[in-house]
Every structure is written in structure tokens, then in C-alpha cells.
Design a protein around this motif. Sequence first.
Motif, PDB file in Angstrom:
ATOM      1  N   VAL A   1       0.832  -1.193   0.000  1.00 36.07           N
ATOM      2  CA  VAL A   1       0.000   0.000   0.000  1.00 36.07           C
ATOM      3  C   VAL A   1       0.870   1.248   0.000  1.00 36.07           C
ATOM      4  N   LYS A   2       0.758   2.042  -1.052  1.00 37.58           N
ATOM      5  CA  LYS A   2       1.444   3.324  -1.108  1.00 37.58           C
ATOM      6  C   LYS A   2       0.660   4.346  -0.291  1.00 37.58           C
ATOM      7  N   LEU A   3       1.374   5.125   0.521  1.00 36.20           N
ATOM      8  CA  LEU A   3       0.726   6.129   1.363  1.00 36.20           C
ATOM      9  C   LEU A   3       1.525   7.417   1.379  1.00 36.20           C
ATOM     10  N   ASN A   4       0.835   8.525   1.644  1.00 34.65           N
ATOM     11  CA  ASN A   4       1.495   9.769   2.030  1.00 34.65           C
ATOM     12  C   ASN A   4       1.127  10.018   3.487  1.00 34.65           C
TER      13      ASN A   4
ATOM     14  N   VAL B   1      -3.897   8.081   6.739  1.00 33.19           N
ATOM     15  CA  VAL B   1      -3.110   6.850   6.836  1.00 33.19           C
ATOM     16  C   VAL B   1      -3.964   5.689   7.344  1.00 33.19           C
ATOM     17  N   PHE B   2      -4.632   5.879   8.473  1.00 30.72           N
ATOM     18  CA  PHE B   2      -5.428   4.791   9.045  1.00 30.72           C
ATOM     19  C   PHE B   2      -6.620   4.461   8.152  1.00 30.72           C
ATOM     20  N   GLU B   3      -7.285   5.507   7.647  1.00 24.24           N
ATOM     21  CA  GLU B   3      -8.486   5.281   6.845  1.00 24.24           C
ATOM     22  C   GLU B   3      -8.182   4.486   5.578  1.00 24.24           C
ATOM     23  N   ARG B   4      -7.088   4.827   4.927  1.00 22.46           N
ATOM     24  CA  ARG B   4      -6.710   4.111   3.705  1.00 22.46           C
ATOM     25  C   ARG B   4      -6.324   2.665   4.002  1.00 22.46           C
ATOM     26  N   LEU B   5      -5.553   2.473   5.063  1.00 22.79           N
ATOM     27  CA  LEU B   5      -5.157   1.114   5.413  1.00 22.79           C
ATOM     28  C   LEU B   5      -6.349   0.282   5.880  1.00 22.79           C
TER      29      LEU B   5
ATOM     30  N   TRP C   1       6.369  10.622   5.806  1.00 27.89           N
ATOM     31  CA  TRP C   1       5.779  10.746   7.136  1.00 27.89           C
ATOM     32  C   TRP C   1       6.536  11.702   8.061  1.00 27.89           C
ATOM     33  N   GLY C   2       7.324  12.602   7.482  1.00 27.03           N
ATOM     34  CA  GLY C   2       8.096  13.532   8.310  1.00 27.03           C
ATOM     35  C   GLY C   2       7.256  14.445   9.168  1.00 27.03           C
ATOM     36  N   SER C   3       6.028  14.720   8.761  1.00 27.85           N
ATOM     37  CA  SER C   3       5.149  15.616   9.520  1.00 27.85           C
ATOM     38  C   SER C   3       4.332  14.881  10.567  1.00 27.85           C
ATOM     39  N   LEU C   4       4.438  13.550  10.599  1.00 24.44           N
ATOM     40  CA  LEU C   4       3.635  12.759  11.526  1.00 24.44           C
ATOM     41  C   LEU C   4       4.405  12.394  12.787  1.00 24.44           C
ATOM     42  N   ASP C   5       3.674  12.102  13.831  1.00 25.09           N
ATOM     43  CA  ASP C   5       4.244  11.507  15.038  1.00 25.09           C
ATOM     44  C   ASP C   5       4.391  10.014  14.739  1.00 25.09           C
ATOM     45  N   ILE C   6       5.600   9.588  14.424  1.00 21.09           N
ATOM     46  CA  ILE C   6       5.807   8.225  13.940  1.00 21.09           C
ATOM     47  C   ILE C   6       5.382   7.172  14.971  1.00 21.09           C
ATOM     48  N   PRO C   7       5.797   7.277  16.240  1.00 23.36           N
ATOM     49  CA  PRO C   7       5.359   6.252  17.203  1.00 23.36           C
ATOM     50  C   PRO C   7       3.838   6.160  17.323  1.00 23.36           C
ATOM     51  N   GLU C   8       3.162   7.315  17.344  1.00 26.14           N
ATOM     52  CA  GLU C   8       1.703   7.295  17.454  1.00 26.14           C
ATOM     53  C   GLU C   8       1.052   6.725  16.203  1.00 26.14           C
TER      54      GLU C   8
ATOM     55  N   MET D   1       4.946  -4.746   7.590  1.00 26.05           N
ATOM     56  CA  MET D   1       6.182  -3.976   7.405  1.00 26.05           C
ATOM     57  C   MET D   1       5.844  -2.549   6.983  1.00 26.05           C
ATOM     58  N   ILE D   2       6.677  -1.595   7.396  1.00 18.99           N
ATOM     59  CA  ILE D   2       6.563  -0.203   6.959  1.00 18.99           C
ATOM     60  C   ILE D   2       7.867   0.172   6.281  1.00 18.99           C
ATOM     61  N   GLU D   3       7.754   0.677   5.069  1.00 19.85           N
ATOM     62  CA  GLU D   3       8.931   1.013   4.266  1.00 19.85           C
ATOM     63  C   GLU D   3       9.173   2.522   4.258  1.00 19.85           C
ATOM     64  N   GLN D   4      10.388   2.916   4.620  1.00 15.53           N
ATOM     65  CA  GLN D   4      10.909   4.278   4.524  1.00 15.53           C
ATOM     66  C   GLN D   4       9.910   5.359   4.969  1.00 15.53           C
ATOM     67  N   PRO D   5       9.581   5.407   6.280  1.00 15.20           N
ATOM     68  CA  PRO D   5       8.641   6.428   6.742  1.00 15.20           C
ATOM     69  C   PRO D   5       9.196   7.840   6.707  1.00 15.20           C
ATOM     70  N   LEU D   6      10.511   7.993   6.921  1.00 14.79           N
ATOM     71  CA  LEU D   6      11.134   9.320   6.970  1.00 14.79           C
ATOM     72  C   LEU D   6      12.096   9.505   5.805  1.00 14.79           C
ATOM     73  N   PRO D   7      12.372  10.753   5.429  1.00 15.34           N
ATOM     74  CA  PRO D   7      13.306  10.998   4.333  1.00 15.34           C
ATOM     75  C   PRO D   7      14.695  10.444   4.625  1.00 15.34           C
ATOM     76  N   ALA D   8      15.347   9.949   3.602  1.00 15.67           N
ATOM     77  CA  ALA D   8      16.730   9.509   3.735  1.00 15.67           C
ATOM     78  C   ALA D   8      17.570  10.680   4.237  1.00 15.67           C
ATOM     79  N   GLY D   9      18.429  10.413   5.198  1.00 14.96           N
ATOM     80  CA  GLY D   9      19.234  11.481   5.779  1.00 14.96           C
ATOM     81  C   GLY D   9      18.566  12.165   6.955  1.00 14.96           C
ATOM     82  N   GLU D  10      17.281  11.875   7.146  1.00 13.65           N
ATOM     83  CA  GLU D  10      16.542  12.462   8.265  1.00 13.65           C
ATOM     84  C   GLU D  10      15.892  11.384   9.117  1.00 13.65           C
TER      85      GLU D  10
END
Length: 312
Positions: free
Chosen positions: A140-143, A147-151, A171-178, A190-199
Motif C-alpha cells: 500500500v502506497k501512502l502519504n 493513513v489509518f483510513e486508507r489502510l 511521514w516527516g510531519s507525523l508523530d511516527i510512534p503514534e 512492514m513499513i517502508e521508509q517512513p522518513l526521508p533519507a538522511g533524516e
Amino acid sequence: MNITANVVTYQLKRAFTISRGSRTEAEVLQVTVEKNGSVGIGECSPTGRYGESFDSVMEQIESLQGTDFDRATLLHLLPPGAARNALDCALWQLEEPTFPANFDLPEAITTAMTVSIASPQEMAEETRQYITQGATLIKVKLNADLVFERLQAVRTEAPDAIVIVDANEAWGSLDIPETIKHIAPLNIAMIEQPLPAGEDDALTEISSPIPLCADESCHTADDVTNLIGKYQMVNIKLDKTGGLTGAFELERTARENGMQIMVGCMLGSSIAMRAGLPIAAHALLVDLDGAALIKDDIENGLTYENGQIALR
């Protein structure tokens, strides 16, 4: 040695949308290498995200015209990336005429079928079509939106399937743990690359119940050391490693450091998908559905059925 390269455009069966934009066609570079009467063909997808263009990749390829090289030499002639990928894969086929059958491949390999970003209802419908066709692994591709509704919409249509998520650095603007806590009850594998590379250093502080996979943060074996403590899996793509030769090196290094293996792809034909099969044969997760997303694949292309790539 003679090298020819041509840009080929494939129309997609439906619009393909990820966090960085939407496409209705796949443009690839197909490269043919001829040597001593033998011919090998490779395919690559130059990617602007990695500073590549068709012109820059073509220039790299043409710089080797008239040069005699093999796969070992190629590692020192070009950097990892699309150009080296196309040439490396062409050389594998040229040097191993039965490639990839000369590897120990299973009768079939389960591949993810990709649901691109749309409304939850549209994503549910695309998922329903895949499940009806026998798919058992849904990517599933997401921005960062819904997030929850689409999944949830996807999971409703695929209650028994393995579902994996690809955020493509969005997902840089999201609270990742939450966010992870919120979607965990949907049984995400599995979750793939939630944050930008280098960040993505913040991932070292997260104890995620869902395994995290590095994509944009992992190109070659040299990147693995920097992934430890952030990710539990790496997504190997030949356009990043610079071909199958580099992919084997990345696989070996990742496994030595306790990481699981995923094999991914860019949009393209069966030429590109076949080249990834030797890695896919032993990967935990496989996402080689690129050729299934285009309208007119090459003649004698791969067979996709029941969510698998049929190989025998």
C-alpha cells in the motif's frame, strides 16, 4: 563490444500514484550489449530522486562504447545507479545464456501487488480486484494523509492477506510512534521508509512493533552500517545497487548484520523484473509487480497469476 540503448515508453493499466507524484506511463532505458556473437539485454529506470536523468544515464552508457569490460571491471567504470544496472544485467545474460534459470529458482515466487494512493474507496476497489485475482501480498502506497483510513479500507477487502506499507519518505510531519501504534491493530507486516533519507536518525529512538524497511536510505552495501538500529530490513533494487552484482553484495552485507531482505523494483518490463529473480528467490518479501502494471509487456514476458510470478 557494441552497446545500443533505446528509450522505451510503456502505458500503465491505471494511474500509479505515490507520495512524490502520479504517472500514467513508465519510461525506461533498454540496453543491448553484443560481444563475440552473444547478446545480453538490460533495463533501467533513471530516477530524478537520485539525481539521474535519461540524458545523464545515456551519457554514462555511451562513455563505455567500444570498451571491452566484464562485470568485475564495470564496478570500477561506473558508480552504482541506473546506467550500471542496465549494463550489469545485460552482461549477466550475455555471460550466462540461461540467465536467470541458471540460478536455483522455485516454481513460483509470491509478489506484492501495489495499491497506489487514491481515496480510501478507490484503494479498497483496487485491493478487491487484486484479491479476486488471487493476490496474497498487498503493498500500500501512502502519504501523510488518511493513513489509518486508507489502510483500514485495504484491510477490509484483504482480511487474510499480508499487507505492507510504503510511505516513500512522506511521514516527516507525523508523530511516527503514534502513527505506528494507531495502525498496528490492522496487522501490518512492514513499513517502508517512513522518513526521508538522511533524516531518519529519529528511528533509533523508536521501538516499533512493526518491522521497518530501508529503501531510499539504502542503495548499496556501503549504506548498511548506517542503517543498524533504525531498520530491520532493506529493500534491494537493482537500479540503486547498480545491477545484480551489487545486489548480491548488499544482500550478503545486510544478512551479516541481521537484517531481512526485500526485493523491489521500479516500473518497467519483464526484462527488469527477471533480473531481480535471483535475489527474490531467497527474500522474505518480494515486490516485482512492475511488469504487471504496464499494458504491453515484452514478448515472452513473465507470467503473473494468483499473486505469484510463475517460473515453470
